[in-house]
Scaffold this active site. Structure first.
Site, PDB file in Angstrom:
ATOM      1  N   ASP A  18       0.863  -1.181   0.000  1.00  0.00           N
ATOM      2  CA  ASP A  18       0.000   0.000   0.000  1.00  0.00           C
ATOM      3  C   ASP A  18       0.900   1.232   0.000  1.00  0.00           C
ATOM      4  O   ASP A  18       1.663   1.448   0.944  1.00  0.00           O
ATOM      5  CB  ASP A  18      -0.874  -0.040   1.267  1.00  0.00           C
ATOM      6  N   ASP A 112      -2.681   2.429  -6.112  1.00  0.00           N
ATOM      7  CA  ASP A 112      -1.703   2.463  -5.020  1.00  0.00           C
ATOM      8  C   ASP A 112      -1.704   1.243  -4.117  1.00  0.00           C
ATOM      9  O   ASP A 112      -1.063   1.248  -3.082  1.00  0.00           O
ATOM     10  CB  ASP A 112      -1.894   3.739  -4.188  1.00  0.00           C
ATOM     11  N   GLU A 113      -2.416   0.198  -4.494  1.00  0.00           N
ATOM     12  CA  GLU A 113      -2.534  -0.964  -3.610  1.00  0.00           C
ATOM     13  C   GLU A 113      -2.558  -2.233  -4.427  1.00  0.00           C
ATOM     14  O   GLU A 113      -3.191  -2.262  -5.488  1.00  0.00           O
ATOM     15  CB  GLU A 113      -3.915  -0.925  -2.953  1.00  0.00           C
TER      16      GLU A 113
END
Lengths: 365, 374
Positions: A18, A112-113
């Site tokens: 993350d 973003d993850e």
């Protein structure tokens, strides 16, 4: 073609990566004046929403999805910058390229993850923790940004683990401590339990994973529906959902608006070439297989028409797209008005009746 | 430094070393070769820091010394000199230019200091043995096509050379795999090789060595340690770093129980594969083999161009197991048949299982091919 590990669920090694305050961190990286400043990425206008908040802003209670007006009230010094999604996408691709060195089983959740299944890693570093550490280091070295990593034996716990030491954290939840860790965790912290469900649980006296564990499966299903089964397993630190590396793309397109409206066939032919090149490079890179070609033409008066053709088999060469596009466009010439925009798209991406033959791999260790 | 050598000798020596030099270099010195004139001989060295090739040649040395000069330029100049001419090299030391004269031609080349030239040390090479050039060529040719180019699995980017036993006989084995196919060649273990460690020889080293092997039929002396390998072919010495990694336990992927045997005449088979595969220009399209008793039908389809089939029957095909269909990448098949002389033997299990391919007349090589799911 979805990939999934065929390992037994209890023997998996899952990493959740993350990026820390991703959009805001990218902005702070690229503009030193924004560093150390409470920053919101998003629209500052009356209808604006915060897309991401820097850690400095979060201290004032500013968080993503908050109305910009409210964020401004809570943090009068808040600096707004407009999002630059192209940059975030490029960084995301960089990160994805790093992840792809370690496993093909990557499930991105957003820019973003991502979850990684490293049960059978491409690069063996001795342990999933060592892989996570190396990934964090490489992300930092190659993008200048920090990421938090959670390592565990399933997705549920890996995600909780990555959240546990944010930012720039690395936390491992082993099978030994998993159940205990969940027992002490507030249910509101469970991913998949939002404020509404948490309130309903609180009304039942369920505040922690341990509380939740006291209820039988049938009860939870009766109360919470299908999600009840997930809560039941989660309360025991169990989650059998596989990491699924899937391509969710339904269509792929490219279009261009001309500086000057086109009226001549030859001009259109030369305008089409770069569009097709762009389309093909993505199509090929992502290993897509599509059957339908659609062309879109927007006239000077903004009237828009599309023409499409679906083939019996998969489209497998740029020449094929070109030929079909020409066939579709030629009847439109000479055009009634100038053409201001031209687009080409490929679709039916998953429905190929003739799936591309797949090279099988030797079972090398 | 001052010496004279004839063009033919120089050209041959330069040709051997200059291909090691990388075309694009971050360090200017790596574009150069080291020229060393001593004891009535000339030694040329080129390196890319992973591989070093040293070539010795006869020269008339009137003043001993050394310098470095740009490899590509030097090679180009010598190549363009008239045949039979004698070439004189003169270098005043330090950062003076290297002057080269031949007949009425003269050139002055910018030299770089000898001290900047990276020396690749071989260290101690405790394991020494030799192989006839022809045998080494055969081991390389029958494995190098399977070397992986995928950088994530760097330990597959070379040929794994190791000593082992095959049915009780000590053998030297060369193995390469790219994860889709595997090639394994073995020869009787040469004297001196029995205690050698398993080593992975990088792809570029193999390519350079193979070029050098083109010109000799003598014995090649091989010396190695855990980290370096050195090949000496008369006046040429190639020293290379080895890939620092563990080659996978490849034996596990060689199937033992494949009992459906197809034998087919190589020439007919390879030509038919080529014709059928021509329907598709896509590299990764499969050619399908459909087998029935003494009948092999090859087919390929391209959604764009159409289909192609060819039948090979009893005179050229022997197969007496049940019907079976299996697809392979055409190039993977021809990479193997290129190395086979008379009859190709396939040992099959089913359409999704690893398949063994051999030269029916030469058991020293074994290939494993993964099919395509068609």
């Amino acid at each position: 073609m979805p990939l999934a590990s065929d390992q037994a669920p209890e023997h998996r090694r899952i990493i959740h990566i993350d990026m820390d305050a991703f959009y805001a961190s990218v902005e702070q990286r690229d503009n030193p004046a924004l560093r150390g400043v409470p920053l919101a990425v998003g629209g500052a206008g009356p209808r604006g929403v915060v897309a991401a908040a820097s850690y400095e802003a979060r201290r004032f209670g500013v968080h993503s999805a908050m109305a910009s007006l409210r964020a401004r009230r809570q943090c009068p010094d808040l600096v707004f910058v407009a999002p630059r999604f192209e940059v975030y996408k490029a960084v995301s691709r960089q990160v994805h390229a790093i992840l792809a060195c370690y496993t093909p089983l990557i499930q991105p959740l957003s820019l973003d993850e991502a979850y990684l299944d490293v049960t059978a890693p491409l690069l063996d570093r001795g342990s999933a923790t060592a892989i996570a550490r190396e990934i964090k280091m490489r992300i930092r070295a190659e993008t200048g940004l920090t990421a938090s990593a959670g390592v565990s034996y399933n997705k549920f716990l890996a995600k909780i683990a990555s959240d546990h030491r944010k930012p720039d954290g690395l936390f491992v939840i082993t099978p030994q401590i998993g159940p205990l860790f969940v027992a002490n965790l507030a249910v509101a912290k469970f991913h998949g339990i939002g404020p509404v469900t948490a309130a309903r649980m609180a009304a039942l006296g369920i505040h922690t994973g341990g509380d939740l564990r006291g209820y039988p499966l049938a009860f939870l299903i009766a109360r919470f529906g299908k999600a009840g089964a997930f809560y039941y397993a989660a309360a025991r630190g169990e989650d059998t959902r596989p990491v699924v590396a899937e391509r969710r793309r339904k269509s792929l397109g490219a279009e261009t608006t001309f500086a000057r409206d086109l009226t001549v066939w030859d001009e259109l032919v030369s305008a089409l070439a770069p569009l097709l090149a762009k389309l093909w490079s993505t199509y090929e890179r992502e290993g897509l297989s599509g059957r339908t070609v659609t062309v879109k033409v927007k006239y000077a008066d903004f009237q828009q028409i599309t023409r499409s053709r679906t083939m019996a088999g998969a489209i497998i060469s740029p020449a094929m797209i070109e030929r079909i596009s020409f066939d579709l466009l030629r009847p439109l010439f000479p055009p009634r008005r100038g053409i201001r925009l031209l687009g080409v798209a490929l679709s039916h991406l998953d429905a190929a009746p003739d799936p591309p033959a797949r090279q099988l791999a030797l079972a090398l260790a | 430094m001052k010496f004279k050598a004839d063009r033919a000798t120089l050209l041959k020596a330069l040709a051997h070393v200059q291909s090691v030099v990388e075309k694009r270099n971050t360090l200017p010195i790596l574009a150069n070769i080291l020229i060393n004139a001593r004891d009535g001989r000339l030694a040329l060295t080129a390196t890319d820091m992973e591989i070093a090739v040293v070539q010795e040649a006869a020269a008339n040395v009137s003043q001993e010394g050394a310098t470095t000069a740009p490899a590509a330029t030097l090679y180009e100049i010598v190549r363009k000199l008239p045949e039979g001419v004698e070439v004189e090299f003169e270098h005043g030391g330090g950062d003076a230019a290297l002057v080269l004269r031949a007949g009425r031609f003269a050139t002055s080349l910018n030299a770089l200091p000898v001290d900047d030239f990276p020396v690749m040390t071989a260290g101690s090479l405790p394991h020494r043995f030799s192989l006839p050039a022809r045998m080494l060529r055969g081991m390389i040719d029958r494995t190098r096509f399977a070397i992986s180019t995928e950088e994530t699995r760097y330990y597959l980017n070379g040929i794994y050379l190791h000593a082992t036993e095959s049915e009780g006989t000590p053998v030297l084995r060369a193995v390469a795999t790219d994860g889709h196919r595997l090639a394994r060649v073995e020869e009787r273990l040469p004297e001196g090789a029995s205690g050698m460690p398993g080593v992975i020889v990088p792809r570029k080293t193999i390519a350079e060595l193979r070029k050098l092997l083109e010109e000799t039929s003598d014995e090649v002396a091989i010396a190695l340690s855990d980290t370096r390998i050195q090949f000496s072919l008369g006046p040429v010495t190639l020293t290379s770093k080895l890939i620092d990694g563990t080659f996978p336990e490849y034996e596990r992927v060689i199937p033992r129980g494949n009992d459906k045997i197809l034998r087919v005449a190589k020439k007919d088979f390879a030509e038919a594969v080529g014709r059928v595969a021509a329907i598709s220009l896509e590299r990764a399209r499969p050619v399908k083999l459909s087998l029935a008793r003494d009948l092999l039908v090859l087919s390929a389809a391209s959604p764009e161009h159409g289909t192609a089939t060819e039948e090979l029957d009893g005179a050229r095909v022997h197969y007496d197991s049940g019907p079976l269909e299996i697809g392979f990448q055409a190039r993977y098949i021809t990479d193997i048949t290129d190395q086979i002389e008379g009859e190709v033997e396939f040992l099959l299990a089913d359409g999704g299982a690893p398949t063994v391919v051999r030269d029916a007349g030469d058991m020293s090589a074994l290939y494993v091919l993964m099919p395509m799911r068609v």
